[in-house]
Design an enzyme around this catalytic site. Structure first.
Site, mmCIF file in Angstrom:
data_model
loop_
_atom_site.group_PDB
_atom_site.id
_atom_site.type_symbol
_atom_site.label_atom_id
_atom_site.label_comp_id
_atom_site.label_asym_id
_atom_site.label_seq_id
_atom_site.Cartn_x
_atom_site.Cartn_y
_atom_site.Cartn_z
ATOM 1 N N GLY A 33 -57.466 50.597 79.834
ATOM 2 C CA GLY A 33 -56.036 50.364 80.061
ATOM 3 C C GLY A 33 -55.715 49.837 81.446
ATOM 4 N N CYS A 34 -54.471 49.311 81.577
ATOM 5 C CA CYS A 34 -53.995 48.821 82.884
ATOM 6 C C CYS A 34 -53.202 49.882 83.617
ATOM 7 C CB CYS A 34 -53.086 47.609 82.691
ATOM 8 S SG CYS A 34 -53.971 46.143 82.198
ATOM 9 N N ILE A 35 -52.815 50.939 82.930
ATOM 10 C CA ILE A 35 -51.935 51.933 83.549
ATOM 11 C C ILE A 35 -52.733 53.188 83.873
ATOM 12 C CG2 ILE A 35 -49.820 53.266 83.294
ATOM 13 C CD1 ILE A 35 -49.253 50.331 83.126
#
Lengths: 171, 105
Positions: free
Chosen positions: B103-105
């Site tokens: 993920g990016c978060i």
């Protein structure tokens, strides 16, 4: 020089890894939802990689960290062709709020926090937040108008000093 | 798939050293990966995060975001970054013997 000059022999390429990014300083200049999130995602993503991150809020981008505005950030439904919404529909009262709430629902399912929580999360992870002095003066704001995690109000000169040796990203 | 020999065990890893088969992991290996990544001693607090990370991956097939890590692991964001200064989610995944979070978060 003869027409068949021999080029110097190519030296065998040594595998040199590009230097790692150690610091990013991100300028947030827009006050729409789609103007603010990319900067927050990039700042948070930098911290997740152990990269130092600074956020510099200027002009309407300051809304992301102004207490009275932070909860009212909307998607621009007019002048935003990528949304695919005809301008006349985008103008209807309530439309920005509706589109924003749809987008927020989707973001929540992806675990993307609301702006207030996100800003705090970046501060907690060691990112530094600053407001731009020129914009603060222009909008008649003071430090107490900002959420607590905003470190200070700084000049452009301070910003460049702080950004020295790292990457600057303008959004 | 590249392999890495650690404590006389052959491990399947990716290019960055993340284990690709969580079942090859044990706590001795965790301590060794931690040392190689700048964490001299894995404390109970480190292990709380590492175990949460690992269990979430084993239960759901994906590693948690940094947000849920901060909310659900019992260790808040500030402390997460103190424990793992070079990136809590990434490092806890590596030490926990699971693939790199996507993920990016």
């Amino acid at each position: 020089m003869s027409a068949t000059a021999v080029l110097p022999e190519a030296t065998p390429e040594t595998a040199v890894e590009p230097p790692r990014i150690e610091k990013v300083s991100i300028i947030v200049s827009k006050g729409s939802l789609e103007g603010i999130y990319p900067a927050l995602i990039m700042a948070n993503g930098a911290r997740m990689e152990g990269i130092e991150a600074n956020l510099f809020f200027t002009f309407f981008g300051m809304d992301a960290v102004v207490k009275a505005k932070q909860g009212k950030i909307r998607v621009a439904t007019v002048g935003n062709p990528a949304l695919g919404l005809p301008t006349l529909l985008g103008m209807i009262p309530g439309m920005p709020a509706f589109v924003t709430s749809q987008m927020q629902k989707k973001m929540e399912t992806l675990d993307i926090p609301p702006i207030g929580e996100f800003v705090q999360m970046i501060a907690d992870s060691g990112g530094k937040l600053y407001a731009c002095k020129a914009s603060v003066d222009m909008f008649d704001l003071k430090q107490s108008d900002f959420v607590d995690c905003v470190d200070s109000i700084i000049t452009v000169g301070d910003f460049y000093e702080m950004a020295a040796g790292g990457e600057i990203i303008f959004t | 798939m590249p392999t890495l020999t650690m404590l006389d065990t052959m491990l399947d890893v990716d290019a960055e050293g993340f284990l690709q088969k969580p079942e090859q992991w044990n706590e001795e290996i965790a301590a060794e990966i931690a040392r190689e990544n700048g964490i001299a001693e894995l404390t109970d607090r480190h292990m709380q995060v590492v175990r949460y990370m690992r269990n979430r991956f084993l239960d759901t097939g994906s590693a948690p975001s940094i947000r849920s890590l901060g909310k659900e692991s019992g260790v808040e964001i500030k402390e997460l970054y103190k424990l793992f200064p070079k990136g809590p989610a990434k490092l806890a995944a590596k030490i926990g013997g699971i693939p790199k979070p996507k993920g990016c978060i």
